[in-house]
Design an enzyme around this catalytic site. Structure first.
Site, PDB file in Angstrom:
ATOM      1  N   LEU A 122       0.823  -1.215   0.000  1.00 44.48           N
ATOM      2  CA  LEU A 122       0.000   0.000   0.000  1.00 44.48           C
ATOM      3  C   LEU A 122       0.855   1.262   0.000  1.00 44.48           C
ATOM      4  O   LEU A 122       0.656   2.150  -0.818  1.00 44.48           O
ATOM      5  CB  LEU A 122      -0.929  -0.016   1.223  1.00 44.48           C
ATOM      6  CG  LEU A 122      -1.852   1.189   1.413  1.00 44.48           C
ATOM      7  CD1 LEU A 122      -2.849   1.310   0.260  1.00 44.48           C
ATOM      8  CD2 LEU A 122      -2.600   1.091   2.753  1.00 44.48           C
ATOM      9  N   GLY A 128       2.115   7.602   2.731  1.00 44.56           N
ATOM     10  CA  GLY A 128       2.259   6.728   3.879  1.00 44.56           C
ATOM     11  C   GLY A 128       1.022   6.843   4.743  1.00 44.56           C
ATOM     12  O   GLY A 128       0.062   6.098   4.608  1.00 44.56           O
ATOM     13  N   SER A 129       1.023   7.848   5.641  1.00 45.69           N
ATOM     14  CA  SER A 129      -0.157   8.079   6.469  1.00 45.69           C
ATOM     15  C   SER A 129      -1.364   8.484   5.633  1.00 45.69           C
ATOM     16  O   SER A 129      -2.492   8.129   5.950  1.00 45.69           O
ATOM     17  CB  SER A 129       0.150   9.168   7.505  1.00 45.69           C
ATOM     18  OG  SER A 129       1.149   8.740   8.400  1.00 45.69           O
ATOM     19  N   GLU A 360       1.020   0.391   9.855  1.00 39.00           N
ATOM     20  CA  GLU A 360      -0.436   0.188   9.812  1.00 39.00           C
ATOM     21  C   GLU A 360      -1.192   1.342  10.462  1.00 39.00           C
ATOM     22  O   GLU A 360      -2.212   1.174  11.117  1.00 39.00           O
ATOM     23  CB  GLU A 360      -0.822  -1.150  10.446  1.00 39.00           C
ATOM     24  CG  GLU A 360      -0.380  -2.333   9.597  1.00 39.00           C
ATOM     25  CD  GLU A 360      -0.933  -3.655  10.098  1.00 39.00           C
ATOM     26  OE1 GLU A 360      -2.104  -3.684  10.498  1.00 39.00           O
ATOM     27  OE2 GLU A 360      -0.182  -4.642  10.059  1.00 39.00           O
ATOM     28  N   SER A 363       0.574   6.422  15.362  1.00 38.35           N
ATOM     29  CA  SER A 363      -0.241   6.807  16.517  1.00 38.35           C
ATOM     30  C   SER A 363      -1.001   8.101  16.265  1.00 38.35           C
ATOM     31  O   SER A 363      -2.153   8.248  16.698  1.00 38.35           O
ATOM     32  CB  SER A 363       0.657   6.962  17.754  1.00 38.35           C
ATOM     33  OG  SER A 363       1.147   5.702  18.185  1.00 38.35           O
TER      34      SER A 363
END
Length: 378
Positions: A122, A128-129, A360, A363
């Site tokens: 992905l 990324g985020s 994944e 935070s």
């Protein structure tokens, strides 16, 4: 919290997983940052990988809770084995849930046997985020597509046999224009290289140079691949928390033994109130994280509304991974310099635990998800 009390069946399953991993799997760990195929094959032969897909001696186990119990149990024994198991599930779940029957029949059995390696592709250099900002292009080519672009921070790359790849099929539409594809690792035009990490972990960068995929490779519906990714992450995010719980439990177990036997001024270190209270705080953090993980798994297995599943998954991953970081750090502090010596269990855990707060969904992203659900702002 009685609803999250483990049944006798749950406890037997966790005990079996931990004992099997300790006796047969942990000795095969090598921590060299590449896919460990002998370890995967042994995990397949012992039934641990099959348990990711629901095939166990306890067939009534619910999928998310079983996955969490499995990851927590193995994490107490071997971080490398736990990661190998989780990556097999993460990489193959889109095929299992959204692939054609023929595609699943081709790939799931060898993945569960540890004979084929799966990966979830992905993340990209610029996505990324913000996973909806994908730029890997899937351009029409007859009845299929050609994939052009890059993926990075892909676990099990570049050694995987099959990748669940998320690519842009409709430009300018963010999450609504992404399609998921199953892409064999030996596809023409697909190359990659490993990335060295703080803690040895099989992860790498992939380059797609006009990689051809046919319509049979589509996972789910065209332009609906983001939903495939999110359904996968909603299942696996609580289990990242379970990994954190297992890691923290391993750190705490060895630290309790240390403070009971380490003599300071003629008495065990545990006799010092500051030490005993710190142990108590870590136990409370650990138990809270464990219950949040089980609650998120229960919500998934009960079929709660997707938004509720997402909220609980985010809470579980956020709290458990942040707590694990603090617990491992506290355990290192109570051990002193010996815990930083190369090869010590806590030295390995200290390096391993850091990535859990990033992958994944970092935070900060979990906090955004929780706040968005609570405040109601989209």
């Amino acid at each position: 919290m009685a609803e999250f009390r483990l049944s006798a069946e749950h406890q037997r399953f966790a005990t079996w997983a931990r004992a099997t991993a300790a006796e047969h799997i942990a000795p095969l760990a090598r921590h060299d940052g590449r896919v460990n195929r002998p370890l995967l094959r042994e995990m397949g032969a012992r039934g641990l990988l099959r348990a990711v897909f629901g095939g166990t001696a306890e067939p009534d186990q619910a999928a998310a809770l079983q996955l969490c119990l499995l990851r927590e149990a193995i994490a107490q024994v071997s971080g490398e084995a736990e990661t190998a198991l989780a990556l097999q599930g993460l990489g193959s779940y889109p095929i299992l849930q959204s692939g054609t029957r023929d595609l699943a029949a081709r790939w799931i059995p060898p993945i569960a046997a540890g004979e084929a390696v799966a990966a979830f592709a992905l993340s990209e250099p610029g996505a990324g985020s913000d996973a909806a900002a994908l730029e890997l292009r899937a351009e029409p080519d007859g009845q299929g597509w050609r994939l052009t672009g890059e993926k990075t921070w892909i676990s099990n790359a570049p050694d995987a046999d099959i990748y669940s790849v998320f690519a842009r099929t409709t430009p300018g539409t963010r999450s609504k224009g992404v399609t998921a594809f199953a892409v064999p690792g030996d596809s023409a035009g697909l190359t990659g290289e490993p990335i060295d990490m703080l803690s040895p972990h099989p992860i790498g960068h992939l380059t797609f140079d006009g990689v051809r995929v046919g319509p049979e490779s589509v996972l789910g519906e065209v332009d609906d691949g983001f939903a495939v990714a999110m359904r996968t992450l909603d299942l696996f995010r609580p289990s990242v928390g379970a990994y954190a719980v297992g890691m923290a439990q391993a750190a705490l177990d060895t630290t309790v033994e240390h403070v009971k036997t380490r003599q300071v001024h003629g008495a065990p270190l545990a006799r010092q109130q500051a030490v005993a209270h710190r142990i108590a705080d870590m136990v409370a953090q650990l138990e809270a994280g464990r219950l949040l993980v089980y609650a998120a798994a229960a919500a998934y297995d009960a079929g709660d509304e997707p938004q509720e599943q997402t909220r609980r998954s985010a809470i579980a991953k956020l709290f458990a991974t942040e707590a694990a970081q603090q617990i491992v750090d506290g355990c290192v502090q109570l051990h002193g310099a010996v815990a930083l010596r190369s090869g010590h269990l806590l030295e390995q855990l200290y390096r391993d635990v850091r990535s859990l707060r990033i992958y994944e969904g970092a935070s900060e992203i979990q906090r955004t998800i929780i706040a968005r659900e609570v405040i109601g702002i989209r």
